[in-house]
Design a protein around this motif. Structure first.
Motif, mmCIF file in Angstrom:
data_model
loop_
_atom_site.group_PDB
_atom_site.id
_atom_site.type_symbol
_atom_site.label_atom_id
_atom_site.label_comp_id
_atom_site.label_asym_id
_atom_site.label_seq_id
_atom_site.Cartn_x
_atom_site.Cartn_y
_atom_site.Cartn_z
ATOM 1 N N THR A 3 0.848 -1.187 0.000
ATOM 2 C CA THR A 3 0.000 0.000 0.000
ATOM 3 C C THR A 3 0.882 1.236 0.000
ATOM 4 O O THR A 3 1.867 1.300 0.728
ATOM 5 N N ARG A 6 0.608 7.501 2.733
ATOM 6 C CA ARG A 6 0.144 8.887 2.735
ATOM 7 C C ARG A 6 1.061 9.664 3.662
ATOM 8 O O ARG A 6 1.098 9.407 4.850
ATOM 9 N N GLN A 17 -12.610 4.456 6.738
ATOM 10 C CA GLN A 17 -11.481 4.256 5.837
ATOM 11 C C GLN A 17 -11.675 3.012 4.991
ATOM 12 O O GLN A 17 -12.273 2.038 5.433
ATOM 13 N N GLU A 19 -9.897 1.171 0.955
ATOM 14 C CA GLU A 19 -8.826 1.256 -0.032
ATOM 15 C C GLU A 19 -9.375 1.574 -1.415
ATOM 16 O O GLU A 19 -10.470 1.145 -1.781
ATOM 17 N N LEU A 21 -7.640 1.846 -5.567
ATOM 18 C CA LEU A 21 -6.463 1.485 -6.348
ATOM 19 C C LEU A 21 -6.083 2.658 -7.223
ATOM 20 O O LEU A 21 -6.884 3.105 -8.053
ATOM 21 N N THR A 25 -2.046 0.409 -7.318
ATOM 22 C CA THR A 25 -1.465 0.398 -5.978
ATOM 23 C C THR A 25 -2.550 0.732 -4.965
ATOM 24 O O THR A 25 -3.197 1.779 -5.080
ATOM 25 N N PRO A 26 -2.780 -0.126 -3.970
ATOM 26 C CA PRO A 26 -3.791 0.185 -2.960
ATOM 27 C C PRO A 26 -3.371 1.366 -2.085
ATOM 28 O O PRO A 26 -2.228 1.444 -1.653
ATOM 29 N N ILE A 27 -4.312 2.272 -1.874
ATOM 30 C CA ILE A 27 -4.061 3.454 -1.064
ATOM 31 C C ILE A 27 -5.262 3.652 -0.140
ATOM 32 O O ILE A 27 -6.404 3.539 -0.564
ATOM 33 N N THR A 28 -4.997 3.964 1.113
ATOM 34 C CA THR A 28 -6.062 4.223 2.070
ATOM 35 C C THR A 28 -6.733 5.545 1.750
ATOM 36 O O THR A 28 -6.066 6.549 1.493
ATOM 37 N N THR A 42 -0.575 11.437 -1.130
ATOM 38 C CA THR A 42 0.498 10.494 -1.470
ATOM 39 C C THR A 42 1.591 11.169 -2.294
ATOM 40 O O THR A 42 2.459 10.509 -2.830
ATOM 41 N N PRO A 87 -15.135 2.879 -2.048
ATOM 42 C CA PRO A 87 -14.360 1.662 -1.824
ATOM 43 C C PRO A 87 -14.077 0.923 -3.139
ATOM 44 O O PRO A 87 -14.940 0.829 -4.006
ATOM 45 N N ASN A 88 -12.835 0.461 -3.258
ATOM 46 C CA ASN A 88 -12.370 -0.321 -4.413
ATOM 47 C C ASN A 88 -12.400 0.431 -5.736
ATOM 48 O O ASN A 88 -12.333 -0.185 -6.796
#
Length: 108
Positions: A3, A6, A17, A19, A21, A25-28, A42, A87-88
């Motif tokens: 991930t 940040r 919260q 994730e 993409l 790349t997964p990001i919160t 980020t 989400p997603n």
């Protein structure tokens, strides 16, 4: 898959919260946040490639300049500053519809 971190948040993430993409790349992200705020947290500054293959980043951050277009869930030209994360969600930076669809006529 790791991930992305940040590092540029100015306040703590305190709502729901999940994730997203960004460029695979997964990001919160948090409920109520825009795609642009996640990109800026980020430290992504070069996010958009316009129809003339010029790479840009956010300029006005309020939907007027069209400099922050990204591809969201396979839809081109979505304004990162106006699009709320979900989400997603799949977000692609530096995407160019003309290149992807072969519409450059040798100019890309």
């Amino acid at each position: 898959m790791t991930t992305a971190t940040r590092t540029k948040d100015i306040t703590p993430l305190d709502s729901i919260q999940f994730e997203v993409l960004i460029d695979n790349t997964p990001i919160t992200a948090c409920e109520g946040e825009t795609v642009l705020s996640v990109l800026q947290a980020t430290n992504m500054k070069r996010i958009s490639e316009n129809d003339r293959q010029v790479v840009t980043g956010a300029y006005c951050s309020m939907g007027v300049c069209h400099c922050c277009h990204v591809k969201v869930n396979k839809q081109h030209k979505q304004r990162a500053c106006q699009t709320l994360v979900e989400p997603n969600m799949q977000i692609e930076t530096l995407s160019n519809r003309f290149k992807e669809e072969g519409l450059c006529n040798g100019k890309c």
